[in-house]
Motif scaffolding. Sequence first.
Motif, PDB file in Angstrom:
ATOM      1  N   PRO A 189       0.822  -1.212   0.000  1.00  0.00           N
ATOM      2  CA  PRO A 189       0.000   0.000   0.000  1.00  0.00           C
ATOM      3  C   PRO A 189       0.856   1.261   0.000  1.00  0.00           C
ATOM      4  O   PRO A 189       2.031   1.239   0.395  1.00  0.00           O
ATOM      5  CB  PRO A 189      -0.808  -0.135   1.296  1.00  0.00           C
ATOM      6  CG  PRO A 189       0.033  -1.009   2.174  1.00  0.00           C
ATOM      7  CD  PRO A 189       0.699  -1.979   1.250  1.00  0.00           C
ATOM      8  N   ARG A 190       0.245   2.349  -0.436  1.00  0.00           N
ATOM      9  CA  ARG A 190       0.986   3.606  -0.526  1.00  0.00           C
ATOM     10  C   ARG A 190       1.495   4.042   0.842  1.00  0.00           C
ATOM     11  O   ARG A 190       0.774   4.006   1.832  1.00  0.00           O
ATOM     12  CB  ARG A 190       0.076   4.702  -1.088  1.00  0.00           C
ATOM     13  CG  ARG A 190       0.865   5.922  -1.544  1.00  0.00           C
ATOM     14  CD  ARG A 190      -0.023   7.111  -1.853  1.00  0.00           C
ATOM     15  NE  ARG A 190       0.709   8.186  -2.479  1.00  0.00           N
ATOM     16  CZ  ARG A 190       1.646   8.921  -1.875  1.00  0.00           C
ATOM     17  NH1 ARG A 190       1.949   8.687  -0.607  1.00  0.00           N
ATOM     18  NH2 ARG A 190       2.283   9.886  -2.526  1.00  0.00           N
ATOM     19  N   ARG A 191       2.757   4.466   0.880  1.00  0.00           N
ATOM     20  CA  ARG A 191       3.360   4.987   2.111  1.00  0.00           C
ATOM     21  C   ARG A 191       4.552   5.858   1.739  1.00  0.00           C
ATOM     22  O   ARG A 191       5.055   5.799   0.602  1.00  0.00           O
ATOM     23  CB  ARG A 191       3.796   3.842   3.024  1.00  0.00           C
ATOM     24  CG  ARG A 191       4.981   3.051   2.528  1.00  0.00           C
ATOM     25  CD  ARG A 191       5.316   1.878   3.456  1.00  0.00           C
ATOM     26  NE  ARG A 191       6.615   1.294   3.130  1.00  0.00           N
ATOM     27  CZ  ARG A 191       7.095   0.186   3.685  1.00  0.00           C
ATOM     28  NH1 ARG A 191       6.362  -0.470   4.579  1.00  0.00           N
ATOM     29  NH2 ARG A 191       8.297  -0.270   3.348  1.00  0.00           N
ATOM     30  N   LEU A 192       5.006   6.658   2.682  1.00  0.00           N
ATOM     31  CA  LEU A 192       6.151   7.539   2.437  1.00  0.00           C
ATOM     32  C   LEU A 192       7.460   6.763   2.438  1.00  0.00           C
ATOM     33  O   LEU A 192       8.360   7.032   1.648  1.00  0.00           O
ATOM     34  CB  LEU A 192       6.197   8.646   3.492  1.00  0.00           C
ATOM     35  CG  LEU A 192       5.040   9.654   3.459  1.00  0.00           C
ATOM     36  CD1 LEU A 192       5.174  10.647   4.609  1.00  0.00           C
ATOM     37  CD2 LEU A 192       5.010  10.389   2.123  1.00  0.00           C
ATOM     38  N   LYS A 193       7.582   5.788   3.329  1.00  0.00           N
ATOM     39  CA  LYS A 193       8.808   5.006   3.440  1.00  0.00           C
ATOM     40  C   LYS A 193       8.953   4.066   2.243  1.00  0.00           C
ATOM     41  O   LYS A 193       8.003   3.384   1.869  1.00  0.00           O
ATOM     42  CB  LYS A 193       8.775   4.196   4.736  1.00  0.00           C
ATOM     43  CG  LYS A 193      10.023   3.369   4.991  1.00  0.00           C
ATOM     44  CD  LYS A 193       9.885   2.587   6.298  1.00  0.00           C
ATOM     45  CE  LYS A 193      11.102   1.708   6.538  1.00  0.00           C
ATOM     46  NZ  LYS A 193      10.973   0.928   7.808  1.00  0.00           N
ATOM     47  N   PRO A 194      10.128   3.995   1.616  1.00  0.00           N
ATOM     48  CA  PRO A 194      10.323   3.092   0.465  1.00  0.00           C
ATOM     49  C   PRO A 194      10.199   1.620   0.882  1.00  0.00           C
ATOM     50  O   PRO A 194      10.394   1.272   2.046  1.00  0.00           O
ATOM     51  CB  PRO A 194      11.753   3.407   0.008  1.00  0.00           C
ATOM     52  CG  PRO A 194      12.069   4.742   0.591  1.00  0.00           C
ATOM     53  CD  PRO A 194      11.321   4.824   1.880  1.00  0.00           C
ATOM     54  N   TYR A 195       9.883   0.774  -0.084  1.00  0.00           N
ATOM     55  CA  TYR A 195       9.901  -0.674   0.120  1.00  0.00           C
ATOM     56  C   TYR A 195      11.265  -1.193  -0.330  1.00  0.00           C
ATOM     57  O   TYR A 195      11.642  -1.021  -1.498  1.00  0.00           O
ATOM     58  CB  TYR A 195       8.795  -1.342  -0.695  1.00  0.00           C
ATOM     59  CG  TYR A 195       7.410  -1.138  -0.128  1.00  0.00           C
ATOM     60  CD1 TYR A 195       6.889  -2.015   0.825  1.00  0.00           C
ATOM     61  CD2 TYR A 195       6.614  -0.079  -0.545  1.00  0.00           C
ATOM     62  CE1 TYR A 195       5.607  -1.840   1.344  1.00  0.00           C
ATOM     63  CE2 TYR A 195       5.329   0.114  -0.032  1.00  0.00           C
ATOM     64  CZ  TYR A 195       4.839  -0.775   0.912  1.00  0.00           C
ATOM     65  OH  TYR A 195       3.576  -0.591   1.428  1.00  0.00           O
ATOM     66  N   VAL A 196      11.978  -1.801   0.584  1.00  0.00           N
ATOM     67  CA  VAL A 196      13.332  -2.279   0.301  1.00  0.00           C
ATOM     68  C   VAL A 196      13.347  -3.802   0.353  1.00  0.00           C
ATOM     69  O   VAL A 196      12.804  -4.409   1.276  1.00  0.00           O
ATOM     70  CB  VAL A 196      14.346  -1.709   1.324  1.00  0.00           C
ATOM     71  CG1 VAL A 196      15.756  -2.196   1.003  1.00  0.00           C
ATOM     72  CG2 VAL A 196      14.292  -0.180   1.324  1.00  0.00           C
ATOM     73  N   HIS A 197      13.966  -4.420  -0.669  1.00  0.00           N
ATOM     74  CA  HIS A 197      14.017  -5.878  -0.749  1.00  0.00           C
ATOM     75  C   HIS A 197      15.406  -6.284  -1.231  1.00  0.00           C
ATOM     76  O   HIS A 197      15.960  -5.659  -2.136  1.00  0.00           O
ATOM     77  CB  HIS A 197      12.956  -6.378  -1.734  1.00  0.00           C
ATOM     78  CG  HIS A 197      12.470  -7.762  -1.459  1.00  0.00           C
ATOM     79  ND1 HIS A 197      13.055  -8.871  -2.008  1.00  0.00           N
ATOM     80  CD2 HIS A 197      11.448  -8.215  -0.698  1.00  0.00           C
ATOM     81  CE1 HIS A 197      12.412  -9.965  -1.603  1.00  0.00           C
ATOM     82  NE2 HIS A 197      11.428  -9.595  -0.805  1.00  0.00           N
ATOM     83  N   LYS A 198      15.988  -7.323  -0.627  1.00  0.00           N
ATOM     84  CA  LYS A 198      17.332  -7.747  -1.019  1.00  0.00           C
ATOM     85  C   LYS A 198      17.379  -8.203  -2.468  1.00  0.00           C
ATOM     86  O   LYS A 198      18.347  -7.952  -3.187  1.00  0.00           O
ATOM     87  CB  LYS A 198      17.837  -8.856  -0.097  1.00  0.00           C
ATOM     88  CG  LYS A 198      18.159  -8.372   1.323  1.00  0.00           C
ATOM     89  CD  LYS A 198      18.856  -9.443   2.134  1.00  0.00           C
ATOM     90  CE  LYS A 198      19.210  -8.926   3.515  1.00  0.00           C
ATOM     91  NZ  LYS A 198      20.140  -7.776   3.465  1.00  0.00           N
ATOM     92  N   SER A 199      16.354  -8.921  -2.889  1.00  0.00           N
ATOM     93  CA  SER A 199      16.212  -9.266  -4.297  1.00  0.00           C
ATOM     94  C   SER A 199      15.086  -8.396  -4.855  1.00  0.00           C
ATOM     95  O   SER A 199      14.504  -7.587  -4.140  1.00  0.00           O
ATOM     96  CB  SER A 199      15.887 -10.756  -4.456  1.00  0.00           C
ATOM     97  OG  SER A 199      14.751 -11.109  -3.681  1.00  0.00           O
ATOM     98  N   LEU A 200      14.798  -8.569  -6.131  1.00  0.00           N
ATOM     99  CA  LEU A 200      13.703  -7.805  -6.715  1.00  0.00           C
ATOM    100  C   LEU A 200      12.407  -8.125  -5.972  1.00  0.00           C
ATOM    101  O   LEU A 200      12.149  -9.273  -5.625  1.00  0.00           O
ATOM    102  CB  LEU A 200      13.573  -8.180  -8.198  1.00  0.00           C
ATOM    103  CG  LEU A 200      12.778  -7.240  -9.093  1.00  0.00           C
ATOM    104  CD1 LEU A 200      13.410  -5.873  -9.149  1.00  0.00           C
ATOM    105  CD2 LEU A 200      12.678  -7.840 -10.502  1.00  0.00           C
ATOM    106  N   HIS A 201      11.587  -7.126  -5.716  1.00  0.00           N
ATOM    107  CA  HIS A 201      10.338  -7.329  -4.997  1.00  0.00           C
ATOM    108  C   HIS A 201       9.496  -8.401  -5.706  1.00  0.00           C
ATOM    109  O   HIS A 201       9.447  -8.434  -6.941  1.00  0.00           O
ATOM    110  CB  HIS A 201       9.537  -6.029  -4.931  1.00  0.00           C
ATOM    111  CG  HIS A 201      10.293  -4.883  -4.322  1.00  0.00           C
ATOM    112  ND1 HIS A 201      11.360  -4.281  -4.951  1.00  0.00           N
ATOM    113  CD2 HIS A 201      10.137  -4.229  -3.147  1.00  0.00           C
ATOM    114  CE1 HIS A 201      11.832  -3.303  -4.192  1.00  0.00           C
ATOM    115  NE2 HIS A 201      11.117  -3.251  -3.089  1.00  0.00           N
ATOM    116  N   PRO A 202       8.839  -9.278  -4.942  1.00  0.00           N
ATOM    117  CA  PRO A 202       8.103 -10.393  -5.546  1.00  0.00           C
ATOM    118  C   PRO A 202       7.134  -9.997  -6.652  1.00  0.00           C
ATOM    119  O   PRO A 202       7.023 -10.694  -7.665  1.00  0.00           O
ATOM    120  CB  PRO A 202       7.378 -11.019  -4.349  1.00  0.00           C
ATOM    121  CG  PRO A 202       8.308 -10.763  -3.201  1.00  0.00           C
ATOM    122  CD  PRO A 202       8.866  -9.391  -3.465  1.00  0.00           C
ATOM    123  N   VAL A 203       6.408  -8.894  -6.504  1.00  0.00           N
ATOM    124  CA  VAL A 203       5.433  -8.517  -7.533  1.00  0.00           C
ATOM    125  C   VAL A 203       6.129  -8.137  -8.837  1.00  0.00           C
ATOM    126  O   VAL A 203       5.568  -8.323  -9.924  1.00  0.00           O
ATOM    127  CB  VAL A 203       4.527  -7.362  -7.051  1.00  0.00           C
ATOM    128  CG1 VAL A 203       5.292  -6.044  -6.967  1.00  0.00           C
ATOM    129  CG2 VAL A 203       3.303  -7.235  -7.955  1.00  0.00           C
TER     130      VAL A 203
END
Length: 405
Positions: free
Chosen positions: A48-62
């Motif tokens: 969902p939308r948020r100010l904080k970035p989404y960080v993932h070690k590999s590419l995000h699953p989606v």
Amino acid sequence: MASVAEQTPAVLVSTPQGLAGRLQREGDYVFSFDPAAGEQAAPALGMPRRLKPYVHKSLHPVFQMNLPEGYVLEQLRQRLAKTTGIDPLLLLTVVGSQAPIGRLRFAAEGPVQASTAPQGESLADLLASKGSRDLFARLVDTYLMRSGLSGVQPKVLVPEIPTGLPAGEFKAALATSELIVKSGLGEFPGLAVNEFFCMTVVKRAGIPVPEFFLSEDGELFIMRRFDRPGGKRILGFEDMLVLAGRDADQKYVGSYSLALKLLHHYCSPEHWAAARQQLFDMVALSCILGNGDAHLKNFGVLYEDVTGAVAMAPAYDIVCTKLYIPEDNLALELVGNRSFFAARQGLLDFGNRCDIPKAKVKTRLIELASTALRTLDDLAPLVEKLPGLDEIIRREAHRYLETFQ
């Protein structure tokens, strides 16, 4: 020398509801929402939308979901080796800029390069082809760069020329549909016939399926994509691996109960009862049909946008894998076991977890086994092209009838 991260441009991620944000690699993969993005433009149900970035070690699953695998990836690797290579972000901009599965679009940040309009193919011509292997090679050569399709089976995403429209006029028209064209090539003989038969059983059992076809020579299985109803609406699609927040290499890790929990969490209340019944039916038919590849990527959900209703996606990619791997097991655990032999008892327990009364579970298993047997009889001339298929499914179906009748 510049690092890979420095060489790779940021990727703009868009949805039908507008620009979602920016994906880049800074050691880890980082997705940041565009300041103007609304809630409906979020790229996934779990993001969902948020100010904080989404960080993932590999590419995000989606985003991994839109990367090709197996045959398609190898073909892209050969074509791109001397140019962009197969860096995940660059690959997303190649196969994800035109028509990837789902509602996301990917473009390299910077000047927009003009793309050539797709040529398009007539479904009637594809089905009538007498040299499907040569035809499939041409389709791969023509449409490879727009085929963001997961799965190891050779397949390609082809725009369909609207009925009655001359091929030369296609560029000026909007595509009414797109076709996923599959071939077993030499690795899996008869795979198109195998999938056509299994999907016919699924359809006759009353389970939602996309529209599908078999070429006259039996070499190509063709399916209309289910995330473009009517050829106009663009639906979001997420498989169970994305919903679980897992990487693509974990598709065989887990259980059908996990898929049930994910459906319960994400499906809208008005679609929950239908979803749990469909999941049970799909797992049961995978057991009866000897499908050992019903992993987490082969179940999914559909939605208009992340704030709207969520329903289970139609059934797809169902084949009898035991025809090629006689000792095959279930792709996921069924109440703690992956054995086809133990599946009959496991399905009783799984039905209970799906809130289906025990008597109804037994009745449904009899219906599904009977449907498989009737389809074997009705499609006998086709099934005879695959030695062993009739024996495998008939034996398993009779076991279910003997157990539950």
